[in-house]
Design an enzyme around this catalytic site. Structure first.
Site, short mmCIF file in Angstrom:
data_model
loop_
_atom_site.label_atom_id
_atom_site.label_comp_id
_atom_site.label_asym_id
_atom_site.label_seq_id
_atom_site.Cartn_x
_atom_site.Cartn_y
_atom_site.Cartn_z
CB SER A 168 -0.91 -0.02 1.22
OG SER A 168 -1.53 1.23 1.38
CD1 TRP B 23 -1.72 1.18 -5.85
CD2 TRP B 23 -2.17 2.97 -4.60
NE1 TRP B 23 -2.80 1.81 -6.41
CE2 TRP B 23 -3.10 2.92 -5.66
CE3 TRP B 23 -2.25 4.01 -3.68
CZ2 TRP B 23 -4.09 3.86 -5.82
CZ3 TRP B 23 -3.25 4.96 -3.85
CH2 TRP B 23 -4.16 4.88 -4.90
CG HIS B 24 -0.32 5.81 -0.84
ND1 HIS B 24 -0.69 4.57 -0.39
CD2 HIS B 24 -1.39 6.61 -0.68
CE1 HIS B 24 -1.94 4.64 0.05
NE2 HIS B 24 -2.39 5.86 -0.11
N GLY B 25 3.33 5.84 -3.82
CA GLY B 25 4.39 6.58 -4.50
C GLY B 25 5.67 5.78 -4.52
#
Lengths: 495, 337
Positions: A325, A328-330
């Site tokens: 996760s 996924w954010h960066g």
């Protein structure tokens, strides 16, 4: 074209108007065209990527359906093959566009550490907007067809619209095929009350974004620009402001998306539910970016075995999901660290669950009592705020500097001496910020009991109108937007 | 069926009423935040002005309609603005002629030197923001600005909304409507040895301003208003800028071509009793003393050559005398400050 732009202010009414005028048969085609236009306004080339993702997942559905007609063992193997192909192609596109630079830099750094010099080629790849969102949405279709939850779809137009539906295309909520796709397949007609509520929701989202988030951002950017330089109390304020900023930025955007879809007769899933009222980290993730956390739960955590294979495996799965996760954010290490921190929080919470229960029993503290609830909310808020500091800082080192500064000079002196006004917000801005956060909390507290928008819609006309106008003009006047008025360049002096 | 229809009608009315209230409120809020309105022109009685002055800061600081009223009884307004280039002036004039039918338009041609549609954006705002949103403003914004830059002019709340912080404070930029568009300067700068080039020393002005000058000539013909081109006295900071004088001198030939009178005050300084060492506030602009000389000179020129009525004593213009008294007091008071 972002939601808070003049372009969208023209685009959206035109799309809606045409949408409800043309025959129902043509509506999905129109929405599909509008969605591609919306997406291509960033960069026309990106349309090819989203089209590729759409085509691959669409075909995967058809092939998985076809494989299902074969005899059992072969069917299983073939279905798995198509699942892997669809995930492989989509994740490969995502990796190339989002993670290749990060991956090469990391390899180069590791090799550098053992004395090998690797030249990283300069990559000229621009991150396509929303790629993480629509890729996950498209993959959920493949996974659902594979799991037998959904029959493969033949209508390419409707399916392509499902992947590219413009209200939630670039920043979610990440929809599921069984929810959105099925709605898009049904005929939809204009509903006055629903449209009104949708518009109200959009206005509220705009308020969150333009009045609250963008104003907080001024302060947050100024403090985070030189980590460790500001006194502890200012740094702490900036961290709290960042919690508010990211909540209102992302939550506001989600509200606009949900409202816009509502006007068009489509119901999207809720993405945020008063996250600052969470009583535990687990509860936080049931309230924060819900569409992403449920995606990870359904397509990663549960397939990994979830909590069914013993405690250690559960903790491992939890940390894995949160690491992913974070990534996924960066594509940066501090996002990974943020994910890891949340994984650790969850595992630690799980480990201490028993002892905490026993302490509560010994002290006769009721878990559902007000005092316990307030304390739990406060602790969760502090933990998530600290984690967001890692999220916001430019690197793990900068985050550490920020957090360390909390322990130096945390007195209220800086706040009372006016030093707080040196970070881009004057006393008027802070006053507006305080009022708008108060409004935000009031709405959230009402929402916690029952949805506030239908409640407002039931009020008499004058009450409703005053609320609508107050909201719209709060955005127009107090919003942080526009070319910026520079008094100095407007003073009447002759040249 | 009937019920459904009437409910639909009620909802339509409801939505329209809401939109109407929103638009009215938006206009009100925009006005309050802008603080840049020009009631001395836009709230003036229709067709009550006989002369309009237009152009750049040279005209803005050079001509006072109230002095003109006091001396000649001419009812006029000064619509000039800082940094207003001729293309902008063209659109301002076009809108002005939709509201008033002046007998004479006096145009400052100094900006014939500059080859762009508009100067800095802030100058464009000072020129256009006072103009109410309507056909004239749409023509101006679409004629001058590329797509993507028009919003802040058509819906200027986008630009001015931040001024809510200034509401109630005194640092507002509103111009006093009693000055009828004139803006006074009180300093004095000397310009010893400044060389005035002979009238015959010219250089061709650039294309854009000449183009718009021609358009202005045609516009005035079409609307049956006489046009008088003028250049007020100015100096230049460095000798290199001498081509400004040459370009302004070149307007004479253009004016003859178009059969329009042109008064270049650079060559009438003695007749005007204009002293470059006393009557300029800075390099380019007249101070109050200079303004009085320019206004006086123009007043005589206009009275002698044009059939402009003396409105003093007319019932419809009674308020102008009161305005003059307030204007004269304020002009003096500002000088003391």
């Amino acid at each position: 074209m972002v939601f808070n732009s003049v372009d969208f202010l023209i685009f959206f009414p035109v799309v809606c108007l045409v949408y409800f005028i043309i025959p129902r048969r043509a509506r999905n085609v129109w929405l599909l065209l509008a969605s591609y236009y919306f997406y291509m306004s960033w960069n026309p080339k990106y349309a090819l990527l989203i089209l590729a993702s759409t085509a691959v997942t669409y075909l995967s559905g058809i092939f998985i359906g076809w494989a299902g007609t074969k005899e059992a063992r072969r069917a299983r193997a073939l279905k798995r093959l198509f699942l892997v192909l669809s995930f492989g192609v989509n994740l490969a596109i995502l990796c190339v566009f989002k993670y290749l630079g990060f991956f090469l830099d990391t390899v180069a750094a590791l090799l550098g550490a053992v004395g090998i010099d690797m030249k990283v080629p300069a990559l000229d790849i621009l991150l396509p907007v929303g790629i993480s969102f629509y890729t996950f949405q498209a993959l959920s279709y493949t996974a659902d067809v594979y799991a037998g939850k959904l029959t493969p779809r033949r209508n390419f137009i409707t399916y392509a619209l499902y992947v590219s539906f413009f209200p939630q295309l670039v920043a979610g909520p990440i929809e599921r095929s069984d929810h959105l796709l099925e709605q898009l397949e049904r005929p939809r007609s204009f509903d006055y009350l629903r449209a009104r509520e949708g518009l109200l929701r959009m206005a509220w989202g705009l308020f969150q974004k333009v009045v609250v988030a963008d104003r907080a951002a001024v302060f947050v950017d100024a403090v985070f620009a030189s980590p460790g330089a500001a006194p502890g109390s200012v740094a702490g304020t900036a961290m709290v402001f960042f919690f508010i900023q990211i909540y209102c930025d992302f939550g506001g955007y989600s509200n606009i998306a949900i409202g816009a879809a509502q006007v068009l007769g489509v119901e999207l899933i809720e993405n945020f539910r008063q996250p600052w009222l969470a009583v535990s980290i687990r509860d936080f993730w049931r309230r924060w970016h819900i569409s992403l956390s449920t995606w990870f739960r359904d397509y990663v955590y549960i397939p990994l075995g979830g909590s069914r294979r013993g405690k250690v495996r559960k903790w491992l799965n939890t940390v894995t999901v949160f690491l992913l996760s974070g990534l996924w954010h960066g594509a940066q290490w501090h996002f990974v660290a943020w994910g890891l921190l949340h994984g650790v929080y969850q595992v630690a919470g799980d480990m201490t669950d028993g002892p905490r229960r026993r302490i509560r029993a010994a002290l006769r503290i009721r878990e559902d009592g007000a005092l316990h609830r307030v304390c739990a909310v406060a602790v969760t808020f502090i933990l998530t705020t600290a984690a967001f500091c890692v999220f916001r800082a430019g690197s793990v080192r900068e985050a550490a500097l920020m957090l360390r500064s909390l322990f130096t000079d945390f007195g209220p002196k800086a706040l009372l001496s006016g030093q707080i006004l040196e970070f881009g917000l004057d006393k008027w801005d802070l006053a507006v910020f305080a009022c708008s956060v108060a409004a935000l909390m009031a709405v959230d507290l009402l929402n916690e009991r029952r949805p506030v928008w239908p409640l407002l819609e039931r009020q008499v006309l004058p009450v409703r109108w005053v609320c609508y106008l107050a909201l719209i003009f709060a955005v127009l006047i107090f919003g942080v937007y526009g070319p910026g008025y520079d008094a100095a360049s407007f003073i009447y002096f002759a040249f | 069926m009937e019920k459904g229809k009437s409910r639909r009608a009620v909802r339509c009315i409801e939505a329209l009423a809401f939109l109407l209230i929103f638009v009215l409120l938006l206009a009100f809020v925009s006005d309050a935040l802008r603080g840049r309105d020009r009631p001395e022109f836009y709230s003036e009685r229709k067709n009550s002005l006989d002369v309009l002055f237009l152009g750049s800061s040279h005209m803005l600081n050079g001509v006072s309609p109230m002095e003109l009223w006091h001396r000649c009884g001419i009812a006029s307004c000064n619509l000039s603005e800082n940094g207003q280039l001729l293309p902008v002036t063209y659109y301002v004039l076009q809108d002005a002629l939709d509201r008033q039918s002046p007998k004479l338009v006096v145009l400052d041609v100094y900006k014939v030197i500059q080859d762009t549609l508009y100067d800095e954006k802030s100058y464009l705002h000072t020129s256009l923001d006072g103009m109410p949103l309507g056909l004239g403003k749409l023509r101006a914004v679409y004629g001058l600005l590329p797509a993507g830059e028009r919003t802040e002019f058509l819906f200027d709340i986008v630009l001015y909304h931040d001024r809510w912080k200034e509401l109630g404070s005194l640092e507002r930029e509103e111009r006093d409507p009693d000055f009828k568009g004139y803006s006074p300067l009180y300093t004095t700068e000397t310009h010893e040895g400044f060389q005035i080039l002979p009238e015959s020393d010219t250089s061709a002005p650039p294309e854009i301003p000449v183009d718009y000058l021609r358009k202005i000539v045609e516009l005035c013909r079409e609307r049956e208003a006489e046009l008088l081109l003028v250049a007020t006295p100015f100096t230049t900071p460095v000798p290199d800028d001498m081509d400004r004088q040459q370009r302004v001198n070149a307007v004479k030939e253009l004016a003859e071509q178009w059969d329009v009178p042109f008064v270049n005050m650079m060559h009438s300084l003695d007749e005007m009793d204009f002293d470059l060492n006393e009557d300029l506030a800075d390099t380019y602009h007249a101070n109050v003393s200079g303004m009085k000389k320019i206004t006086d000179f123009l007043g005589r020129y206009i009275s002698e050559r044009y059939d402009i009525p003396d409105r003093r004593g007319e019932r419809d213009y009674a308020a102008w005398d009161e305005t003059y008294i307030r204007y004269a007091e304020k002009l003096e008071k500002l000088e003391d400050e």
